[in-house]
Design an enzyme around this catalytic site. Structure first.
Site, short mmCIF file in Angstrom:
data_model
loop_
_atom_site.label_atom_id
_atom_site.label_comp_id
_atom_site.label_asym_id
_atom_site.label_seq_id
_atom_site.Cartn_x
_atom_site.Cartn_y
_atom_site.Cartn_z
N GLU A 72 43.96 -17.95 -16.57
CA GLU A 72 43.40 -17.12 -17.63
C GLU A 72 43.07 -17.90 -18.90
O GLU A 72 43.59 -17.64 -19.97
CB GLU A 72 44.34 -15.95 -17.91
CG GLU A 72 44.41 -15.07 -16.69
CD GLU A 72 45.21 -13.80 -16.81
OE1 GLU A 72 46.27 -13.85 -17.44
OE2 GLU A 72 44.79 -12.78 -16.26
N GLU B 142 46.93 -13.34 -7.33
CA GLU B 142 47.87 -12.31 -7.77
C GLU B 142 47.44 -11.01 -7.13
O GLU B 142 46.26 -10.66 -7.15
CB GLU B 142 47.86 -12.17 -9.31
CG GLU B 142 48.40 -13.39 -10.01
CD GLU B 142 48.36 -13.29 -11.54
OE1 GLU B 142 48.42 -12.18 -12.09
OE2 GLU B 142 48.27 -14.37 -12.17
#
Ligand code: GAL
Length: 958
Positions: A419, A489
């Site tokens: 991220e 994820e």
């Protein structure tokens, strides 16, 4: 050493990774001397840099007023300052590369003796991790500055060291630095020297660095070994007959046993020069992307993975290695075969354990700049990832990870970080890494178009996306099409859940391109605390006075902070199980080996037939050894005749101890119903006497029961509320179910008794149930009949109005005396189960106390539901109580507090027992889903508004 330099801290606001550090190299141990500098150091914390003692680094500085602090540790967990939790937001202004003046600064001092024998030998001071930025002095000489919290730093200590004398090491650590901008991971902000510190003797002519290339050719079964060293050295692998062979040369070593995560075979080796010997373990394996699939040793692999943060409830990210070992064993026992080191390189010793025990590892770089994305999700204004000023820092971080960890066979992919948007600095990192290590593919989820990476990775995609990608019907763009797909994820394990794991696994098993995923995440990051009255609980964001925090979003793991498995982990183990056993239409079962590499030869298949949960016969099913991915159909054993509902349970178990589990450990389980239940009717026939019907006494004012065979009860009454799970709340998910429920007032229903009809042999209670200021509600009609022993309820629930969302639950609540402390039931168990999370449950007869029924989620919420219950008995310590059975099945919870208290509770210590037990007897619940971050409950696991029918028989125990 100039004190002017000492007083200024320009490095705090420099994106550069530091000064004075030695080049990055592999982490290893050798026979060269080393001094372990871990231990108790002297420590002083200042609120700002300016207030820190200017001359603390000087040898004769008086630190008598200072505190003791263990190294490694985080200072906030030892009474200096407080931890703080944020997910995406920065806890300081976005003003890169500057940091606030209030920058807690920890000064450390320790002294140690260096042996006289070190004279003339170069010495290196090594830190495995300092959060976030440090400046280092030895004996008053400055060695340098470093940042990159979860990465090693080495300094040349030769000139400053006093061999044969006392040495004073001083380290100034700042909580915030420019580096903090690229360390915005979703976790606690914790500072200090939190990994090991060592002084290493580096003998002249020793081995400074090495790079093992141990390839395996799956077509020939042969290995090739090349060990790169800067200066010539000798490599020996006695088991392969390789003795004192040259480095920097390919050696064809003949047939080898390859390394993989299931059979992690390693060869013991030594790398030597005349000056130094390094013991090492070598695993032969070849990682490739072939025809769009990620393969190891020529086979497609499937990640059955978890995301692992380093966390301990008392020590934060300074996790003791024995705890790490136990944690990895726990993963192995739950059939987890892969770890993404979210979101930074772990302690280096953790990777040695992964080599030894067998895990596929995605090693992730210590880079996240998530807060830059918040203002403008597309643009990420000012993101360091695309700012040339930060290029050096990005490259440095990647280099330090790759160099440190390059010799681990378990590491099969590098990840550029998490991220951090996308930018040119990623290109530079990727380019360098490919040149340095062509043997490992690259991963980075933030590179949505796969410009720089080799795998297409996604977070929390819905099933439909996975399905489309599996069929190559999504990701039409050129760059992604030829790439394997992984979910770095998925399945957000926050609170009760995740649901739907089986559905993802089915897609991973159906489509070769979908190569599995990594559940978010392994562990709840709760910090251990005590309430005023001494009860232990786990704290989360906001418990430490943080002005800005993300609450309990940090409590989202499969194990609690003390590593107690949650129901979610048991579910995952069942879904990841390497052996599947499924009933066929014929009288047989289909048994499949789902390992990618390991044969099932040291396995026994135990069967037991249970009649209403009691064993009637057992034995062993003859099953031939199964090669990886092989399947057989095996006839059922001869079974005795039974007269009640009967199930055959087959369990595949290890026959010999494995390094990660003892003989007897279960690798998979399946059940076959061999005799259905005999249909049951509701009791009728007994005549009503006033407000008494059979064993039941009614309260005519409310239309509920007041007593059952003399035992005080309250209810049953319609209840559709459950204490919302984190997944119901849907924080970052696609739906906020709990909000819709609250808006509709489901948590505050009022009951209106419309009619109580007393028939000869029945009582019929009609109610309308709705919330204040709501028109929508439910009609609930309770029809009661009885015989001498039991009273029966037939409840009809019909919605009156629109409910455009699934209901949490539909059923009744009944309060019974708190002395009924034990529950025995026949149904799914032993653990909790919900509609989309029931793979770990089997049909059987189980007994638990009411207290054992609770799952103490760190943030209290609905839990403990048992599904498909045929009957349950609630008993006091003398065996008295009653049985609730049903001609159908029902879902049951039993707890000593109300759903209202459970809803309001913030910590486990808020749950205070009443003197009654509240039973919820339900038609069903909406499933769990993964809505706390990602997709909400799947369509087929949602409970509609009805009409519903619930049939129950309440019978006092004789
Ligand atoms: C992801 C992130 C993780 C964690 C998770 C939610 O976006 O990569 O670090 O924040 O969401 O728990």
């Amino acid at each position: 050493m100039g004190s002017l330099l000492i007083m200024t801290t320009p490095y705090l606001a420099q994106p550069d990774p530091g000064a004075g550090r030695l080049p990055a190299r592999a982490a290893f141990r050798s026979d060269a001397a080393a001094i372990d500098l871990n231990g108790t150091w002297r420590f002083h914390l200042s609120p700002t840099v300016a207030e820190a003692p200017a001359d603390f680094w000087q040898v004769d500085f008086d630190d008598t007023g200072w505190h003791d602090l263990p190294v490694p540790a985080h200072w906030q967990l030892h009474g200096h300052g407080e931890p703080a939790y944020t997910n995406v937001v920065y806890p300081f202004p976005i003003d890169p590369p500057h940091v606030p003046t209030e920058n807690p600064t920890g000064d450390y001092r320790t002294d140690f003796d260096a042996p006289a024998a070190w004279a003339g030998t170069p010495a290196v001071l090594r830190f495995e991790g300092i959060d976030s930025c440090a400046r280092v002095w030895l004996n008053g000489h400055e060695l340098g500055v470093t940042s990159g919290s979860r990465l090693p730093s080495e300094f040349d200590a030769t000139a400053a060291l006093i061999p044969g004398g006392r040495n004073l090491l001083a380290v100034r650590v700042h909580q915030w630095s420019a580096g903090s901008y690229v360390e915005d991971q979703d976790m606690w902000w914790l500072s200090g020297i939190f990994r090991d510190v060592t002084l290493l003797a580096r003998p002249a002519g020793g081995i400074d660095d090495y790079f093992v290339h141990a390839d395996y050719d799956h077509l020939t079964g042969r290995g090739t070994l090349r060990v790169e060293t800067a200066a010539p050295a000798r490599i020996s692998v006695p088991e392969l007959g390789l003795l004192d062979a040259a480095t920097n040369t390919d050696h064809a070593v003949g047939q080898v046993r390859p390394w993989n995560a299931e059979t992690p075979y390693r060869y013991q080796a030594t790398l030597a020069t005349d000056a130094e010997t390094v013991p090492l373990w070598i695993g032969f394996r070849t990682v490739r992307i072939t025809d769009g699939l990620l393969t190891v040793n020529g086979r497609r692999i499937l990640f059955r993975g978890v995301n692992r943060h380093e966390f301990h409830p008392d020590h934060g990210r300074a996790v003791p290695m024995d705890v790490v070992r136990d944690e990895l064993l726990l993963m192995k026992r739950h059939h987890i075969n892969a770890i993404r080191t979210s979101h930074y390189p772990p302690h280096p010793a953790m990777l040695e354990l992964c080599d030894e025990l067998g895990f596929w590892v995605i090693d992730e770089c210590d880079i996240e700049t998530h807060g830059f994305g918040l203002e403008d999700w597309q643009g990420w204004p000012g993101n360091p990832s695309d700012d040339p000023q930060w290029q050096g820092a990005y490259l440095d971080r990647m280099r330090r990870m790759v160099e440190r960890d390059k010799n681990h066979p378990s590491v099969i992919m590098w990840s550029l970080g998490n991220e951090a948007g996308i930018g040119d600095n990623h290109r530079v990192m990727a380019q360098w890494t490919r040149e340095r290590d062509p043997g490992r593919p690259l991963h980075y989820e933030g590179d949505h178009e796969c410009r720089y990476v080799d795998v297409y990775s996604a977070m929390y995609p819905p099933l439909a996306t996975v399905d489309a990608v599996g069929r190559y019907e999504q990701a039409a763009d050129e760059l992604r099409r030829d790439k394997p797909f992984i979910l770095c994820e998925y399945a957000h394990a926050m609170g009760n859940g995740p649901g739907g794991l089986r559905d993802y696994q089915d897609l991973f098993e159906r489509y070769p391109r979908c190569q599995g995923g990594f559940v978010w995440e392994w562990i709840d990051h709760g910090l251990r605390r005590r309430s005023a009255d001494g009860q232990e609980y786990f704290g989360y964001g906001g418990d430490f006075g943080e002005p800005l925090h993300d609450g309990h979003f940090v409590i989202d793991g499969l194990v609690s902070p003390d590593r107690t498995p949650s129901p979610g982990l048991r579910e995952l183990a069942a879904v990841y199980a390497p052996v599947t056993i499924a009933a066929t239409d014929a009288d047989s079962v289909r048994i499949r080996n789902r390992y990618d590499f390991a044969a099932l030869d040291q396995v026994t298949y135990h069967w037991v037939i249970e009649e209403e949960g009691l064993p009637a016969a057992e034995g062993t099913l003859p099953v031939p050894p199964l090669a990886p991915d092989e399947e057989v159909e095996v006839a059922l054993p001869r079974l005795p005749a039974t007269s009640a509902e009967s199930w055959l349970t087959i369990s595949a178990r290890l026959t010999v101890d494995q390094p990660w589990a003892a003989a007897g450990h279960e690798l998979g389980q399946g059940q076959v119903m061999v005799r259905p239940a005999t249909p049951r009717r509701l009791p009728t026939g007994t005549k009503r006497r006033g407000d008494t019907l059979g064993p039941a006494e009614f309260d005519p004012a409310r239309g509920t029961l007041r007593a059952l065979a003399g035992m005080a009860v309250d209810g049953p009454r319609l209840d559709v509320w459950r204490a919302p799970t984190d997944n119901d709340e849907g924080y970052y998910g696609d739906r906020k179910l709990a909000q819709a429920w609250r808006d509709a007032g489901l948590d505050r229903l009022q009951h209106r008794l419309v009619d109580l009809r007393r028939d000869d042999d029945a009582i019929v209670v009609t109610t309308r149930v709705a919330a204040a200021q709501q028109r929508n509600g439910f009609w609930a009609t309770y029809r009661w009949t009885a015989d001498q022993q039991a009273v029966a309820l037939e409840l009809s629930v019909t919605p009156d109005g629109e409910f455009p969302f699934p209901l949490p639950r539909v059923g009744v609540r009944l309060a019974v005396p708190g002395t009924l402390s034990t529950v025995e039931w026949f149904g799914l168990g032993p653990g909790e189960a919900y509609a989309d999370s029931r793979q770990a449950a089997r049909v059987g007869r189980f007994t638990r106390t009411v207290d054992e029924w609770q799952t103490p989620y760190i943030f209290p919420q609905e839990n403990g539901g048992r599904m498909s219950v045929r009957w349950a008995e609630l008993r006091d310590e003398h065996g008295g109580g009653f049985r609730v059975s049903s001609p159908d099945t029902y879902q049951l919870t039993a707890r000593r507090w109300t759903s209202e208290l459970l809803t309001a509770a913030q910590h486990t210590t808020d749950l205070v027992a009443d003197d009654v037990v509240y039973l919820n007897l339900d038609v069903g619940h909406t499933g769990l889903g993964s809505g706390s971050c990602g997709p909400s409950v799947g369509e087929r696991y949602r409970l509609g508004p009805g009409p519903h029918r619930l049939r129950l028989i309440l019978a006092p125990l004789p």
